[in-house]
Write an enzyme that holds these catalytic residues in place. Structure first.
Site, short mmCIF file in Angstrom:
data_model
loop_
_atom_site.label_atom_id
_atom_site.label_comp_id
_atom_site.label_asym_id
_atom_site.label_seq_id
_atom_site.Cartn_x
_atom_site.Cartn_y
_atom_site.Cartn_z
CG ASP A 1 55.65 4.28 -19.19
OD1 ASP A 1 55.83 5.46 -18.86
OD2 ASP A 1 55.79 3.33 -18.40
CD GLU B 1 60.68 7.10 -14.35
OE1 GLU B 1 61.06 6.58 -13.30
OE2 GLU B 1 60.12 8.21 -14.42
CD GLU C 1 59.26 2.75 -12.72
OE1 GLU C 1 59.23 3.96 -12.40
OE2 GLU C 1 58.36 2.19 -13.36
NE ARG D 1 57.62 8.92 -6.68
CZ ARG D 1 57.33 8.65 -7.95
NH1 ARG D 1 57.00 9.63 -8.79
NH2 ARG D 1 57.37 7.40 -8.39
CB SER E 1 57.52 9.89 -19.42
OG SER E 1 57.90 9.62 -18.10
CE LYS F 1 52.63 7.92 -18.84
NZ LYS F 1 53.28 6.70 -18.41
CG ASP G 1 55.73 -0.02 -16.47
OD1 ASP G 1 55.30 1.12 -16.75
OD2 ASP G 1 56.60 -0.22 -15.62
CG ASN H 1 51.22 6.32 -15.17
OD1 ASN H 1 51.60 5.18 -15.37
ND2 ASN H 1 52.06 7.33 -15.05
#
Length: 200
Positions: free
Chosen positions: A7, A9, A15, A46, A90, A133, A152, A155
């Site tokens: 991953d 971020e 992030e 967002r 990502s 992913k 982390d 996802n």
């Protein structure tokens, strides 16, 4: 043949949305995949906030230009790439990630893309594939690779669990508590050692 899938971020770079939330003074944008497992829901949330505040790609890219990789990330990646193949996977977007990849020595990155109007407004997003992913890890396995994965967030769990070896890195207490079967590390040295051990 091993290939390491990481991953980005929270693992190699800060992030992006949290950095932009701080720069723009909009705390709602601090929500990430550590908080919301449904990525489509998170992104639509967002985009709604960006529209409400009249913010677009330019403003986010101005913040990204000031972001550096996490301390030790480039050295970790350089050492990792010295003994195994690495792909960064990502849920971020090409328009966000490109300047950060320059700072990391241009590693291979699989990510998504934004739909941007001529005005600079982000009107939508195009996911590379469903569950990108996990789909990528399964595709690599189908062509003869053993995958090792680390991330982390929620996802990342699919690719971590589907891999020959998988590790949480700087994850949340909740994710670690919910998945005690996944080894969890906090430093690049620990993660590097675990990957080396898995490749033996």
């Amino acid at each position: 043949m091993y290939i390491v899938c990481l991953d980005v971020e929270g693992v190699l770079v800060p992030e992006i949305w949290i950095a932009f939330a701080k720069a723009s003074g909009i705390p709602e944008l601090e929500k990430t995949t550590r908080d919301e497992p449904d990525y489509n829901k998170l992104m639509n949330f967002r985009l709604g906030i960006l529209k409400e505040h009249g913010l677009g790609l330019k403003e986010i890219q101005e913040t990204i230009a000031k972001i550096d990789p996490l301390p030790g990330a480039k050295e970790f990646l350089d050492e990792l790439r010295s003994f195994t193949q690495v792909i960064l996977i990502s849920d971020t977007f090409t328009q966000f990630a490109t300047p950060l990849m320059e700072k990391l020595g241009r590693p291979t990155l699989f990510c998504n893309s934004l739909e941007v109007a001529d005005s600079g407004e982000i009107t939508g997003f195009k996911m590379r594939t469903e569950q990108s992913k996990l789909s990528t890890v399964k595709a690599l396995q189908s062509i003869g690779f053993d995958t090792i994965a680390s991330g982390d967030s929620y996802n990342d769990l699919g690719m971590i669990k589907a891999s020959k070896a998988g590790f949480l890195f700087r994850s949340t207490d909740k994710i670690k508590a919910d998945h005690p079967e996944i080894p969890a590390y906090e430093t690049y040295e620990e993660l590097l050692s675990a990957i080396k051990e898995a490749i033996k």
